[in-house]
Motif scaffolding. Structure first.
Motif, mmCIF file in Angstrom:
data_model
loop_
_atom_site.group_PDB
_atom_site.id
_atom_site.type_symbol
_atom_site.label_atom_id
_atom_site.label_comp_id
_atom_site.label_asym_id
_atom_site.label_seq_id
_atom_site.Cartn_x
_atom_site.Cartn_y
_atom_site.Cartn_z
ATOM 1 N N VAL A 52 0.680 -1.206 -0.016
ATOM 2 C CA VAL A 52 0.012 -0.054 -0.050
ATOM 3 C C VAL A 52 0.917 1.234 -0.049
ATOM 4 C CG1 VAL A 52 -1.386 1.306 1.507
ATOM 5 C CG2 VAL A 52 -2.010 -0.930 0.897
ATOM 6 N N PHE A 53 2.030 1.176 0.893
ATOM 7 C CA PHE A 53 2.847 2.577 0.857
ATOM 8 C C PHE A 53 3.646 2.629 -0.207
ATOM 9 C CE2 PHE A 53 1.179 2.502 5.194
ATOM 10 C CZ PHE A 53 0.598 3.534 5.378
ATOM 11 N N VAL A 54 4.093 1.458 -0.840
ATOM 12 C CA VAL A 54 4.785 1.666 -2.236
ATOM 13 C C VAL A 54 4.074 2.115 -3.188
ATOM 14 C CG1 VAL A 54 5.883 0.287 -3.855
ATOM 15 C CG2 VAL A 54 6.577 0.016 -1.652
ATOM 16 N N TRP A 55 2.809 1.600 -3.345
ATOM 17 C CA TRP A 55 1.781 2.180 -4.186
ATOM 18 C C TRP A 55 1.388 3.478 -4.089
ATOM 19 C CZ3 TRP A 55 -3.275 -1.256 -4.763
ATOM 20 C CH2 TRP A 55 -3.931 -0.731 -6.079
ATOM 21 N N LEU A 56 0.781 4.078 -2.872
ATOM 22 C CA LEU A 56 0.923 5.290 -2.558
ATOM 23 C C LEU A 56 1.939 6.280 -3.115
ATOM 24 C CD1 LEU A 56 -0.876 7.527 -1.327
ATOM 25 C CD2 LEU A 56 0.361 6.889 0.920
ATOM 26 N N GLY A 57 3.276 6.007 -2.808
ATOM 27 C CA GLY A 57 4.421 6.719 -3.077
ATOM 28 C C GLY A 57 4.556 6.896 -4.690
ATOM 29 N N MET A 58 4.339 5.837 -5.357
ATOM 30 C CA MET A 58 4.417 5.764 -6.733
ATOM 31 C C MET A 58 3.594 6.694 -7.319
ATOM 32 S SD MET A 58 5.020 1.685 -7.439
ATOM 33 C CE MET A 58 5.063 1.895 -9.223
ATOM 34 N N VAL A 59 2.036 6.700 -7.013
ATOM 35 C CA VAL A 59 1.218 7.536 -7.612
ATOM 36 C C VAL A 59 1.099 8.821 -7.232
ATOM 37 C CG1 VAL A 59 -1.577 8.130 -7.170
ATOM 38 C CG2 VAL A 59 -0.564 5.594 -7.384
ATOM 39 N N LEU A 60 1.838 9.237 -6.045
ATOM 40 C CA LEU A 60 1.960 10.696 -5.786
ATOM 41 C C LEU A 60 3.104 11.102 -6.509
ATOM 42 C CD1 LEU A 60 1.759 10.569 -1.759
ATOM 43 C CD2 LEU A 60 0.249 11.672 -3.414
ATOM 44 N N ALA A 61 4.235 10.182 -6.808
ATOM 45 C CA ALA A 61 5.439 10.836 -7.547
ATOM 46 C C ALA A 61 4.737 11.130 -8.837
ATOM 47 C CB ALA A 61 6.598 9.820 -7.386
ATOM 48 N N SER A 109 1.852 10.880 -10.628
ATOM 49 C CA SER A 109 0.391 11.135 -11.192
ATOM 50 C C SER A 109 0.595 12.767 -10.696
ATOM 51 C CB SER A 109 -0.587 10.733 -10.602
ATOM 52 O OG SER A 109 -0.907 9.431 -11.063
ATOM 53 N N PHE A 110 1.072 13.104 -9.530
ATOM 54 C CA PHE A 110 1.025 14.503 -9.124
ATOM 55 C C PHE A 110 2.254 15.509 -8.906
ATOM 56 C CE2 PHE A 110 -2.736 12.188 -7.047
ATOM 57 C CZ PHE A 110 -3.608 13.069 -7.554
ATOM 58 N N LEU A 111 3.513 14.771 -9.245
ATOM 59 C CA LEU A 111 4.414 15.273 -9.621
ATOM 60 C C LEU A 111 5.236 15.361 -11.010
ATOM 61 C CD1 LEU A 111 6.586 17.020 -7.620
ATOM 62 C CD2 LEU A 111 7.766 14.719 -7.162
ATOM 63 N N GLU A 112 5.591 13.997 -11.469
ATOM 64 C CA GLU A 112 6.221 14.022 -12.619
ATOM 65 C C GLU A 112 5.399 14.541 -14.076
ATOM 66 O OE1 GLU A 112 6.654 12.271 -16.877
ATOM 67 O OE2 GLU A 112 5.052 11.826 -15.262
ATOM 68 N N ALA A 113 3.997 13.920 -13.703
ATOM 69 C CA ALA A 113 3.197 14.218 -14.992
ATOM 70 C C ALA A 113 2.956 15.861 -15.225
ATOM 71 C CB ALA A 113 1.754 13.735 -14.680
ATOM 72 N N PRO A 114 2.689 16.396 -14.079
ATOM 73 C CA PRO A 114 2.507 17.902 -14.686
ATOM 74 C C PRO A 114 3.804 18.751 -14.770
ATOM 75 C CG PRO A 114 1.822 17.477 -12.245
ATOM 76 C CD PRO A 114 2.081 16.255 -12.863
ATOM 77 N N LEU A 115 4.809 18.428 -14.242
ATOM 78 C CA LEU A 115 5.953 18.903 -14.327
ATOM 79 C C LEU A 115 6.778 19.023 -15.674
ATOM 80 C CD1 LEU A 115 7.914 18.815 -10.945
ATOM 81 C CD2 LEU A 115 6.608 20.804 -11.815
ATOM 82 N N VAL A 167 -8.953 10.019 -5.336
ATOM 83 C CA VAL A 167 -9.784 9.319 -4.589
ATOM 84 C C VAL A 167 -8.862 7.931 -4.188
ATOM 85 C CG1 VAL A 167 -11.597 7.260 -4.939
ATOM 86 C CG2 VAL A 167 -12.235 9.524 -5.415
ATOM 87 N N LYS A 168 -8.041 7.397 -5.175
ATOM 88 C CA LYS A 168 -7.162 6.479 -4.948
ATOM 89 C C LYS A 168 -6.140 6.734 -3.991
ATOM 90 C CE LYS A 168 -4.558 5.103 -8.313
ATOM 91 N NZ LYS A 168 -4.278 4.466 -9.844
ATOM 92 N N VAL A 169 -5.669 8.067 -3.826
ATOM 93 C CA VAL A 169 -4.652 8.335 -2.881
ATOM 94 C C VAL A 169 -5.204 8.408 -1.537
ATOM 95 C CG1 VAL A 169 -3.542 10.336 -2.069
ATOM 96 C CG2 VAL A 169 -3.019 9.743 -4.383
ATOM 97 N N VAL A 170 -6.386 8.934 -1.585
ATOM 98 C CA VAL A 170 -7.262 8.987 -0.119
ATOM 99 C C VAL A 170 -7.250 7.431 0.466
ATOM 100 C CG1 VAL A 170 -9.457 9.481 1.149
ATOM 101 C CG2 VAL A 170 -8.227 11.197 -0.477
ATOM 102 N N ALA A 171 -7.865 6.462 -0.477
ATOM 103 C CA ALA A 171 -8.126 5.352 0.025
ATOM 104 C C ALA A 171 -6.770 4.526 0.113
ATOM 105 C CB ALA A 171 -8.895 4.486 -1.361
ATOM 106 N N LEU A 172 -5.957 4.765 -0.610
ATOM 107 C CA LEU A 172 -4.428 3.788 -0.006
ATOM 108 C C LEU A 172 -3.972 4.527 1.407
ATOM 109 C CD1 LEU A 172 -2.718 4.287 -3.562
ATOM 110 C CD2 LEU A 172 -3.140 2.249 -2.284
ATOM 111 N N ILE A 173 -4.187 5.942 1.659
ATOM 112 C CA ILE A 173 -3.662 6.521 3.070
ATOM 113 C C ILE A 173 -4.663 5.745 4.011
ATOM 114 C CG2 ILE A 173 -3.865 8.476 4.568
ATOM 115 C CD1 ILE A 173 -2.997 9.844 1.773
ATOM 116 N N VAL A 174 -6.016 5.674 3.874
ATOM 117 C CA VAL A 174 -6.937 4.946 4.739
ATOM 118 C C VAL A 174 -6.445 3.546 5.011
ATOM 119 C CG1 VAL A 174 -9.226 4.252 5.206
ATOM 120 C CG2 VAL A 174 -8.623 6.723 4.358
#
Length: 141
Positions: free
Chosen positions: A12-21, A23-29, A126-133
């Protein structure tokens, strides 16, 4: 914490890190980098998100297998199901539409921005929140 729960927590935490890095960092930058055109950015994005989705699928399988082995409480199952279900919607419903659009752009067509892009981003949130929970429930359960 049993072995299955520990594996699920790590997944779960590896998955969370990948999505954050990605989807929310690499993609827009990537589109802000000098000389990265829309065509180059789309080409890179397709490769990166294809790899991310393969990794996410593997992590989803790990999470499901761990849930079958450990039989966690309903709250963990529900949060985990939201994660896996969100990924399934992205892969089956949203990604194909985005791929068709990017195919058209890469072929030189001038197409308007797709609302599917915003749907994908909302599902990522939604996936990020669900991964955190899910991760918090695994750590505290």
């Amino acid at each position: 914490m049993g072995a299955a729960q520990a594996v699920a927590t790590a997944a779960v935490f590896v998955w969370l890190g990948m999505v954050l890095a990605i989807s929310f960092l690499e993609a827009p930058l990537k589109f802000r980098a000098p000389e990265v055109t829309l065509r180059i950015g789309l080409g890179i994005g397709r490769l990166v998100f294809r790899a991310l989705n393969v990794a996410e699928t593997v992590l989803a399988v790990v999470l499901v297998v761990a849930a079958v082995v450990a039989l966690p409480p309903v709250g963990m199952l529900t949060a985990g199901a939201v994660v896996v279900g969100t990924l399934a919607v992205q892969l089956v419903a949203v990604r194909p539409a985005l791929s068709r659009r990017s195919d058209r752009v890469l072929a030189g067509e001038d197409v308007p921005r797709s609302r599917n892009h915003y749907v994908y981003i909302a599902l990522e949130a939604v996936k990020v929140v669900a991964l955190i929970v899910t991760g918090v429930l695994l750590l505290t359960g």
